[in-house]
Scaffold this active site. Structure first.
Site, PDB file in Angstrom:
ATOM      1  N   THR A 189       5.311  -4.021  -2.798  1.00 17.09           N
ATOM      2  CA  THR A 189       4.371  -5.140  -3.059  1.00 17.09           C
ATOM      3  C   THR A 189       3.506  -5.017  -4.404  1.00 17.09           C
ATOM      4  O   THR A 189       3.209  -6.036  -4.754  1.00 17.09           O
ATOM      5  CB  THR A 189       3.272  -5.433  -2.180  1.00 17.09           C
ATOM      6  OG1 THR A 189       2.613  -4.364  -1.825  1.00 17.09           O
ATOM      7  CG2 THR A 189       3.709  -5.870  -0.774  1.00 17.09           C
ATOM      8  N   SER A 252      -0.335  11.104   8.250  1.00 13.73           N
ATOM      9  CA  SER A 252       0.376  11.615   7.122  1.00 13.73           C
ATOM     10  C   SER A 252       2.105  10.976   7.543  1.00 13.73           C
ATOM     11  O   SER A 252       2.346  10.375   6.503  1.00 13.73           O
ATOM     12  CB  SER A 252       0.294  12.918   7.110  1.00 13.73           C
ATOM     13  OG  SER A 252       1.358  13.282   6.188  1.00 13.73           O
ATOM     14  N   HIS A 255       1.971   7.417   6.631  1.00 13.18           N
ATOM     15  CA  HIS A 255       1.636   7.104   5.276  1.00 13.18           C
ATOM     16  C   HIS A 255       3.192   7.359   4.603  1.00 13.18           C
ATOM     17  O   HIS A 255       3.543   6.547   3.935  1.00 13.18           O
ATOM     18  CB  HIS A 255       0.558   8.149   4.801  1.00 13.18           C
ATOM     19  CG  HIS A 255       0.486   7.911   3.350  1.00 13.18           C
ATOM     20  ND1 HIS A 255      -0.820   8.706   2.727  1.00 13.18           N
ATOM     21  CD2 HIS A 255       0.765   7.296   2.589  1.00 13.18           C
ATOM     22  CE1 HIS A 255      -1.026   8.299   1.621  1.00 13.18           C
ATOM     23  NE2 HIS A 255       0.037   7.448   1.277  1.00 13.18           N
ATOM     24  N   ARG A 287       7.371  10.785  -4.813  1.00  9.86           N
ATOM     25  CA  ARG A 287       6.632  10.712  -3.829  1.00  9.86           C
ATOM     26  C   ARG A 287       6.964  12.200  -2.903  1.00  9.86           C
ATOM     27  O   ARG A 287       6.113  12.635  -2.158  1.00  9.86           O
ATOM     28  CB  ARG A 287       6.650   9.630  -2.922  1.00  9.86           C
ATOM     29  CG  ARG A 287       6.105   8.385  -3.751  1.00  9.86           C
ATOM     30  CD  ARG A 287       6.316   7.126  -3.073  1.00  9.86           C
ATOM     31  NE  ARG A 287       5.920   6.062  -3.783  1.00  9.86           N
ATOM     32  CZ  ARG A 287       4.837   5.218  -3.906  1.00  9.86           C
ATOM     33  NH1 ARG A 287       3.911   6.001  -2.907  1.00  9.86           N
ATOM     34  NH2 ARG A 287       4.390   4.602  -4.507  1.00  9.86           N
ATOM     35  N   CYS A 394      -4.197  -6.354   0.327  1.00  6.90           N
ATOM     36  CA  CYS A 394      -2.825  -7.057   0.106  1.00  6.90           C
ATOM     37  C   CYS A 394      -2.381  -7.575   1.536  1.00  6.90           C
ATOM     38  O   CYS A 394      -2.112  -6.743   2.553  1.00  6.90           O
ATOM     39  CB  CYS A 394      -1.941  -6.006  -0.415  1.00  6.90           C
ATOM     40  SG  CYS A 394       0.090  -6.333  -0.332  1.00  6.90           S
ATOM     41  N   CYS A 397       0.846  -5.745   3.135  1.00  6.79           N
ATOM     42  CA  CYS A 397       0.476  -4.228   3.642  1.00  6.79           C
ATOM     43  C   CYS A 397      -0.435  -4.474   4.762  1.00  6.79           C
ATOM     44  O   CYS A 397      -0.339  -3.696   5.582  1.00  6.79           O
ATOM     45  CB  CYS A 397      -0.215  -3.636   2.525  1.00  6.79           C
ATOM     46  SG  CYS A 397       0.611  -3.760   0.905  1.00  6.79           S
TER      47      CYS A 397
HETATM   48  P1  FAD Z   1      -0.700   6.885  -2.258  1.00  6.14           P
HETATM   49  O1  FAD Z   1       0.518   6.736  -1.376  1.00  6.14           O
HETATM   50  O2  FAD Z   1      -1.881   5.938  -2.527  1.00  6.14           O
HETATM   51  O3  FAD Z   1      -1.358   8.100  -1.669  1.00  6.14           O
HETATM   52  C1  FAD Z   1      -2.826   8.706  -2.176  1.00  6.14           C
HETATM   53  C2  FAD Z   1      -2.650  10.120  -2.059  1.00  6.14           C
HETATM   54  O4  FAD Z   1      -2.616  10.658  -0.701  1.00  6.14           O
HETATM   55  C3  FAD Z   1      -1.534  10.640  -2.952  1.00  6.14           C
HETATM   56  O5  FAD Z   1      -1.835  10.934  -4.215  1.00  6.14           O
HETATM   57  C4  FAD Z   1      -1.374  12.159  -2.075  1.00  6.14           C
HETATM   58  O6  FAD Z   1      -2.238  13.027  -2.405  1.00  6.14           O
HETATM   59  C5  FAD Z   1      -1.672  11.596  -0.757  1.00  6.14           C
HETATM   60  N1  FAD Z   1      -0.696  11.505   0.048  1.00  6.14           N
HETATM   61  C6  FAD Z   1       0.633  10.563  -0.335  1.00  6.14           C
HETATM   62  N2  FAD Z   1       1.337  10.510   0.745  1.00  6.14           N
HETATM   63  C7  FAD Z   1       0.756  11.098   1.851  1.00  6.14           C
HETATM   64  C8  FAD Z   1       1.320  11.446   3.226  1.00  6.14           C
HETATM   65  N3  FAD Z   1       2.287  10.980   3.613  1.00  6.14           N
HETATM   66  N4  FAD Z   1       0.466  12.577   3.766  1.00  6.14           N
HETATM   67  C9  FAD Z   1      -0.505  13.013   3.337  1.00  6.14           C
HETATM   68  N5  FAD Z   1      -1.085  12.875   2.111  1.00  6.14           N
HETATM   69  C10 FAD Z   1      -0.331  11.763   1.339  1.00  6.14           C
HETATM   70  N6  FAD Z   1       2.749  -0.648  -0.925  1.00  6.14           N
HETATM   71  C11 FAD Z   1       3.701  -1.425  -0.935  1.00  6.14           C
HETATM   72  O7  FAD Z   1       4.313  -1.457  -1.938  1.00  6.14           O
HETATM   73  N7  FAD Z   1       4.302  -2.065   0.283  1.00  6.14           N
HETATM   74  C12 FAD Z   1       3.713  -1.991   1.301  1.00  6.14           C
HETATM   75  O8  FAD Z   1       3.966  -2.414   2.357  1.00  6.14           O
HETATM   76  C13 FAD Z   1       2.286  -1.188   1.418  1.00  6.14           C
HETATM   77  N8  FAD Z   1       1.885  -0.970   2.668  1.00  6.14           N
HETATM   78  C14 FAD Z   1       0.553  -0.321   2.453  1.00  6.14           C
HETATM   79  C15 FAD Z   1      -0.199  -0.165   3.908  1.00  6.14           C
HETATM   80  C16 FAD Z   1      -1.600   0.430   3.762  1.00  6.14           C
HETATM   81  C17 FAD Z   1      -2.251   0.533   5.324  1.00  6.14           C
HETATM   82  C18 FAD Z   1      -1.862   1.091   2.670  1.00  6.14           C
HETATM   83  C19 FAD Z   1      -3.339   1.667   2.504  1.00  6.14           C
HETATM   84  C20 FAD Z   1      -1.107   1.150   1.617  1.00  6.14           C
HETATM   85  C21 FAD Z   1      -0.055   0.205   1.443  1.00  6.14           C
HETATM   86  N9  FAD Z   1       0.926   0.326   0.141  1.00  6.14           N
HETATM   87  C22 FAD Z   1       1.905  -0.451   0.304  1.00  6.14           C
HETATM   88  C23 FAD Z   1       0.443   1.115  -0.802  1.00  6.14           C
HETATM   89  C24 FAD Z   1       1.082   2.543  -0.980  1.00  6.14           C
HETATM   90  O9  FAD Z   1       1.108   2.948   0.400  1.00  6.14           O
HETATM   91  C25 FAD Z   1       0.528   3.449  -2.052  1.00  6.14           C
HETATM   92  O10 FAD Z   1      -0.655   3.586  -1.666  1.00  6.14           O
HETATM   93  C26 FAD Z   1       1.052   3.080  -3.324  1.00  6.14           C
HETATM   94  O11 FAD Z   1       2.198   2.634  -3.636  1.00  6.14           O
HETATM   95  C27 FAD Z   1       0.221   4.008  -4.406  1.00  6.14           C
HETATM   96  O12 FAD Z   1       1.083   5.114  -4.433  1.00  6.14           O
HETATM   97  P2  FAD Z   1       0.601   6.622  -4.923  1.00  6.14           P
HETATM   98  O13 FAD Z   1       1.825   7.329  -5.091  1.00  6.14           O
HETATM   99  O14 FAD Z   1      -0.499   6.519  -5.942  1.00  6.14           O
HETATM  100  O15 FAD Z   1      -0.086   7.395  -3.661  1.00  6.14           O
END
Ligand code: FAD
Length: 468
Positions: A189, A252, A255, A287, A394, A397
């Site tokens: 998204t 986790s 996530h 990721r 969003c 999400c």
């Molecule tokens: P993020 O995924 O935001 O993670 C933040 C930090 O957490 C990372 O830097 C890392 O240190 C840690 N981390 C990452 N993964 C894990 C893990 N598995 N276990 C433990 N620690 C971890 N985006 C979309 O495009 N489509 C969606 O449908 C969508 N749904 C979402 C639903 C929710 C409830 C939330 C909160 C977010 C959603 N997002 C969605 C956003 C997406 O999950 C990420 O937040 C975004 O893509 C940014 O990713 P990022 O790599 O910066 O780290």
């Protein structure tokens, strides 16, 4: 080149090969190995291995589950996406087009679903209600006055709600709407950056039993982290009791699953005529690649398998509830409903046959008082997480975040419900245990998401096979 130099290079080469532990030249590590080589073999805290899950899921379960989730009963989910965030004020919606959710028009949803009934006739309705009453009253001393018996029944209702791991969505609110999940798929998204991090941060920092002094590795909202923080985090995690460790791993895993989906259904190309969605290998690597994420990626993928096993076990345990003759996947289309119930039971029997189920009996098993307190903490933390979903900025999400937390909450309710433990499967299905349609739809759709993630991992493994 003279013979002397040739000999010297040959010798140096041989020394390098021996010192690097290779008798012959090895091809460089592939991108697939960097994401997946640690995601194999046995999973921590379980007696199951990744390969067994892959085979079982990808070839036996996934295709049938997809078919079931396409049916009317499972595709329409009622949700209130307009509930205000209970934790902070600023709730700016991201306004991205790909975050929009299109609710159903009222004539799109079958009447049988809207009427919230499981039954085909009033007679059947009454009969089932009588059975349920009789069973509940059976546990109540018959010498009690009618009034007291009623009060005891009220208590049973109260007990039902105390089994719940999720804050119930107010689906009776005029703001709640049906959404067609097939028309609003979970995918990329563009929701990211500080807003998304804030949600994940609150979830991990305030609701995963973690003291503030212990830092999460690679947390983008904490500055100046090094290897020592990572080591402290994992020694803290290993020192936890199995239940609290499981809690972190479930979150986790969820996530990781969300991030696998957005990498698998990424917006690859956009013209004014159409959008092309598909696998984005770079996004996946950023990721989950072991090197790019300093070892975190493969750990996250293992947590995803852990989550899979927990939900799988819950489904196998709840089979007798769905086997009750009076249970229907009611939409009003009798033939279709019967076929769907058959497919659902087929899937659940398949799940029951899985040889390496997670053993939830190791949870909350110690001293009774302590176990009770721990279970209560576990439940309250999880309920809090389900409330945080109302803060996701969003809508798309938020929809899938709510559905998946409700689904996982339902799985936990099944695993730890006293009623289910006391009555099933040995003594057959009990009428004391209930799941609402919302719980059923979220349970199966949430599991469908995890099952899709496991299948997508196979696709990514193949795509990364020839990349170095
Ligand atoms: P993020 O995924 O935001 O993670 C933040 C930090 O957490 C990372 O830097 C890392 O240190 C840690 N981390 C990452 N993964 C894990 C893990 N598995 N276990 C433990 N620690 C971890 N985006 C979309 O495009 N489509 C969606 O449908 C969508 N749904 C979402 C639903 C929710 C409830 C939330 C909160 C977010 C959603 N997002 C969605 C956003 C997406 O999950 C990420 O937040 C975004 O893509 C940014 O990713 P990022 O790599 O910066 O780290």
């Amino acid at each position: 080149m003279g013979r002397g130099w040739g000999f010297l290079f040959g010798l140096l080469g041989a020394v390098w090969l021996l010192s690097s532990g290779h008798g012959e030249e090895q091809p460089p590590e592939t991108a697939a190995q960097r994401c997946f080589c640690q995601v194999s073999g046995y999973l921590d805290d379980c007696t199951c291995d990744v390969e067994t899950i892959d085979r079982f899921n990808n070839y036996r379960l996934f295709p049938r589950l997809q078919k079931l989730l396409e049916s009317d009963y499972f595709r329409y989910y009622k949700v209130n996406l307009k509930r205000p965030c209970p934790f902070w004020n600023d709730i700016s919606q991201c306004g991205r087009r790909d975050c929009a959710v299109k609710p159903c028009q009222s004539d799109e949803v079958p009447d049988g679903i809207k009427s919230a009934s499981y039954k085909y006739s009033e007679e059947a309705n009454n009969l089932i209600e009588e059975c349920e009453q009789a069973e509940r009253l059976g546990a109540v001393d018959e010498s009690l006055s009618e009034e007291t018996q009623k009060a005891v029944l009220q208590w049973t209702k109260h007990d039902d709600s105390s089994d719940n791991f999720c804050e119930a969505d107010d689906i009776q609110s005029p703001e709640a709407e049906y959404v067609d999940l097939l028309l609003n798929p979970e995918r990329y998204t563009g929701y990211k950056g500080p807003d998304a991090w804030k949600i994940w941060n609150v979830i991990y920092e305030e609701n995963c039993f973690k003291p503030q002094t212990i830092k999460r590795p690679l947390n983008p909202l904490a500055s100046g982290q090094g290897k020592s923080e990572e080591n402290t985090f994992y020694s803290w995690l290993e020192g936890l009791c199995v239940e609290k460790r499981a809690f972190y791993r479930l979150i986790s895993g969820l996530h990781a699953s969300i991030n696998v989906h957005l990498s698998a259904r990424y917006l690859l190309q956009e013209t004014w005529l159409e959008k092309k969605w598909g696998h984005n290998i770079t996004e996946f690597q950023q990721r989950f690649d072991g090197i790019l994420t300093e070892g975190e990626g493969p750990r996250r993928l293992k947590n995803l398998y852990f989550l899979y096993l927990i939900e799988l076990r819950a489904l196998s345990k709840v089979l007798p509830f769905f086997e009750r003759p009076d249970f229907q996947l009611f939409t009003g289309n009798k033939i279709q409903d019967e076929e769907n119930k058959m497919l659902l039971l087929e899937i659940l029997h398949e799940i029951k046959s899985f040889p390496l189920h997670f053993d939830e009996n190791s949870f909350f098993a110690g001293d009774k008082k302590e176990a009770h307190k721990l279970k209560e903490d576990f439940r309250l933390h999880f309920r809090n997480i389900s409330r945080i979903m109302d803060c996701v900025g969003c809508f798309k999400c938020r929809l899938w975040g709510k559905l998946q937390t409700q689904g996982l909450g339902t799985a936990l309710k099944i695993l730890f419900s006293e009623k289910l433990i006391a009555n099933m499967p040995e003594s057959g299905p009990s009428y004391e245990f209930h799941l609402t349609r919302q719980e059923i739809v979220s349970l199966f759709n949430a599991f469908g998401r995890i099952s899709t993630s496991v299948k997508e991992l196979e696709n990514f493994r193949n795509l990364l096979q020839n990349i170095h």
